[in-house]
Scaffold this motif. Structure first.
Motif: not given
Lengths: 140, 140
Positions: B71-73, B116-120, B124-130, B28-33
């Motif tokens: 994601l440009e973190p 978490v900001p919705a766009a982020r 992160a979901e898209r990053m996992a898919v690609t 929770p709170g850590l998208p893209g982990f």
């Protein structure tokens, strides 16, 4: 640029070459805590060219190997974080089941504040002294 | 041996080869982990032969690269801890200045619990898919 790892060693200097340095960190309750610090200011590992990334990791793993041989910890922890100081540096941390934070990461809350066993503290001092010789094979 | 990374993927499987797998972690709170998990049970990085160590780190850095591009973190965090599960695995964690723990490590106490900001989250979901396509160059 106001970066503490550009303006200071970041700990007690134990060894260095043109790419990086190894420093001892004085963290209460965590004997043998070392850091491998890139000499120049780079934010992320993936900002480094692949060959330098490989040479830096070779130092990190040589340090881990020396720490393990010297101290026989229950576990090794490696981390490159840099949220406060975004200048590439690796934490190399020997862990023991009876240390203050185990099994949590050292950044989690301490679970007790018992003193470090004296023999372990002495062994960590000796490990720091012998690190330079252990890494000499990397200097060529 | 009762090791959860021997008996389960450790997250949502995104990619794998003979050496390691990449899984998405639902924190929770850590998208893209993400985590890069060695397929077989080995305790420490320095227990691996140097060539496997290099191949594993190449995957870790390819994952970091993909996460950064997607994601440009504000910062990347990398860590191999394993105090609870001593089976080699790397945490690859994108960090943002406004995330729950920043600038602390994610294992330190949360500082807030803002969503978490919705766009982020979507990115992160898209990053996992690609991810799988991004790592395809490593499979050869």
């Amino acid at each position: 640029m106001n970066c503490e790892l550009c303006h200071g060693a970041g700990g007690t200097l134990l060894w260095q070459n043109g790419l990086c340095r190894v420093v001892a960190v004085d963290e209460p309750g965590l004997p043998g805590f070392l850091r491998v610090v890139l000499q120049r200011h780079v934010r992320e590992m993936t900002d480094l060219p692949a060959d330098e990334r490989g040479r830096l990791m070779a130092v990190v793993f040589a340090v881990e190997d020396h720490v393990r041989q010297s101290l026989e910890p229950d576990k090794m922890n490696l981390a490159s974080l840099g949220n406060v100081t975004p200048h590439v540096h690796w934490h190399v941390i020997p862990r023991w089941r009876d240390d203050r934070h185990f099994p949590g990461p050292v950044w989690a809350a301490a679970r007790h504040d018992a003193p470090v066993p004296a023999a372990r503290a002495v062994a960590a001092e000796r490990m720091a002294v012998t690190l330079s010789a252990a890494l000499s094979a990397l200097e060529g």
